[in-house]
Design an enzyme around this catalytic site. Structure first.
Site, PDB file in Angstrom:
ATOM      1  N   GLU A  92      -6.513  -7.549  -1.208  1.00  0.00           N
ATOM      2  CA  GLU A  92      -6.930  -7.508   0.195  1.00  0.00           C
ATOM      3  C   GLU A  92      -8.412  -7.178   0.268  1.00  0.00           C
ATOM      4  O   GLU A  92      -8.882  -6.258  -0.404  1.00  0.00           O
ATOM      5  CB  GLU A  92      -6.171  -6.452   1.005  1.00  0.00           C
ATOM      6  CG  GLU A  92      -4.726  -6.773   1.322  1.00  0.00           C
ATOM      7  CD  GLU A  92      -4.126  -5.754   2.298  1.00  0.00           C
ATOM      8  OE1 GLU A  92      -4.889  -5.167   3.104  1.00  0.00           O
ATOM      9  OE2 GLU A  92      -2.899  -5.534   2.248  1.00  0.00           O
ATOM     10  N   GLU A 151       0.798  -1.223   0.000  1.00  0.00           N
ATOM     11  CA  GLU A 151       0.000   0.000   0.000  1.00  0.00           C
ATOM     12  C   GLU A 151       0.840   1.287   0.000  1.00  0.00           C
ATOM     13  O   GLU A 151       0.782   2.095   0.929  1.00  0.00           O
ATOM     14  CB  GLU A 151      -0.960  -0.001   1.195  1.00  0.00           C
ATOM     15  CG  GLU A 151      -1.953  -1.152   1.145  1.00  0.00           C
ATOM     16  CD  GLU A 151      -3.028  -1.080   2.223  1.00  0.00           C
ATOM     17  OE1 GLU A 151      -2.850  -0.342   3.216  1.00  0.00           O
ATOM     18  OE2 GLU A 151      -4.064  -1.773   2.065  1.00  0.00           O
TER      19      GLU A 151
END
Length: 432
Positions: A318, A201
């Site tokens: 995710e 991320e």
């Protein structure tokens, strides 16, 4: 005459096998062809999970049985890909305790993870750094540079400073060239690893224009590919839209973090796109219905853009639902999993770019310290485990169907080529 006999023998073998032409076994590496993943010359779909803790736990030999148990339980539910950390920078059980200095015991833990994944037929996506402070992250890299005289005003200098980037490139080089002490295979030559991930991320809030992250991805993707052409590479993105697609930015959940889903994934060295989905965090003040509506639009947009703007596969890297959420129930979590899985299945069934989804996160019994609200212990969550297993079965079925269709096409091409060869050689003397 011998050439004609070879062709005749191949034709007879194909007739004996019906329509199924035997495909070359392949080398076991996952690759891409257009918007699809390919494995051993056939399409590849994967139901998967996140388990960031694998290396950390495996660095203690007395705890390695828990890693084995997790892979065994995952495999029994049809899960075939795991995303995990190939970093731990500074701190307890660090992999890299100083720039370029590595803890061999922790590296052996990662070796064990790769070896066990191989044993259970599970591919790995290995992330090389963290945006956040847990397990060191970009802050640790910046702190190391500061301690050596670099004046850095922000943790985002991770993406800009040449010294910090040198530290990170060294980590890339070290991991990719690692000799696995269990398998005897260099990581860069091991098909157990499906892909490398540049960072978990990545975010650069100090430059919301996206130029900093874009330049960094271009530089690091090129560097990875200069070392390893065997493996796929992805950037680790959550999927937020940026300036390259202003018509899409209204879909962002009120976040402007300096990434750009389309521009970042257009980088030539990036092989596939990723999207994360956490409406319970991003829209925490909204009700469940609004969160589900957001998630559906979010995934639809990214699947469409992966197909028509990027021309690359996409994975939901995710997603999950926390039992810490107000009003949580297993029914709601199962419904969310079903929603995500249906989106992936629908795309895959129609030949779209979505190839799988990885829930956050898989645990096994005896790892209570890693519970974060999103954990799934398959033996303790039978309804969710059933939803997961059903999706694995459905994707496996699609893979078999598409493989069969692909083999039919190959057989037809081979038959047509044989006919053309016979037509060209009618009346000709063949042989010595």
């Amino acid at each position: 005459m011998k050439h004609f006999l070879v062709v005749l023998l191949l034709f007879l073998l194909m007739q004996e096998k019906g329509f199924l032409l035997q495909v070359k076994a392949g080398d076991g590496f996952v690759r891409t062809r257009g918007i699809h993943f390919m494995l051993n010359n056939g399409p590849y779909y994967a139901n998967g999970f996140n388990a960031y803790w694998l290396m950390y736990v495996a660095s203690d030999p007395s705890q390695r049985s828990k890693v084995s148990a997790a892979f065994r339980e995952a495999s029994s539910h049809g899960l075939t890909v795991a995303r995990t950390w190939a970093f731990n920078d500074g701190g307890y059980r660090a992999l890299q305790y100083a720039p370029g200095a590595y803890n061999e015991q922790t590296f052996k833990g990662l070796d064990f993870v790769v070896a066990e994944a191989r044993r259970y037929g599970i591919k790995l996506i290995l992330s090389l750094a963290n945006n956040y402070e847990s397990f060191g992250g970009k802050k640790q890299y910046v702190d190391w540079a500061r301690s050596r005289g670099q004046y850095l005003s922000s943790d985002d200098d991770f993406f800009r400073n040449s010294v910090v980037k040198g530290y990170y490139k060294n980590h890339i080089r070290t991991v990719l060239n690692r000799y696995n002490t269990f398998t005897g295979i260099l990581y860069m030559n091991d098909p157990t690893i499906m892909a490398w991930e540049l960072m978990n991320e990545p975010r650069c809030t100090s430059d919301p224009s996206g130029r900093t992250i874009q330049a960094w991805i271009m530089e690091m993707a090129s560097y990875v590919k200069s070392i390893d052409r065997n493996h796929l590479l992805e950037a680790g993105l959550e999927g937020f839209y940026g300036q390259s697609t202003p018509q899409r930015t209204h879909l962002n959940p009120g976040l402007n973090i300096g990434t750009d889903f389309v521009a970042n994934n257009r980088v030539p060295g990036i092989d596939f796109a990723t999207v994360h989905s956490y409406p319970d965090i991003w829209l925490s003040s909204s009700n469940d219905q609004s969160q589900v509506s957001f998630m559906n639009q979010w995934l639809d947009a990214h699947f469409q853009d992966a197909q028509y703007m990027l021309g690359k596969p996409v994975m939901v890297a995710e997603f999950g639902k926390s039992w810490k959420d107000s009003g949580f129930s297993n029914y709601e979590r199962d419904a969310l999993f079903n929603d995500v899985y249906f989106k992936v299945y629908s795309s895959a069934k129609h030949g779209g770019p979505a190839a799988g989804a990885l829930f956050w996160q898989l645990l096994t019994e005896g790892l209570d310290s890693f519970r974060d609200g999103y954990e799934i212990v398959l033996s303790q969550s039978p309804s969710t485990a059933n939803v997961i297993a059903q999706q694995s079965y459905k994707l496996r079925l699609i893979q078999k169907i598409f493989t069969r269709m692909l083999n039919i096409k190959r057989w037809k091409r081979a038959r047509a080529a044989r006919g053309q060869w016979i037509d060209r050689n009618k009346g000709r003397h063949i042989g010595n």
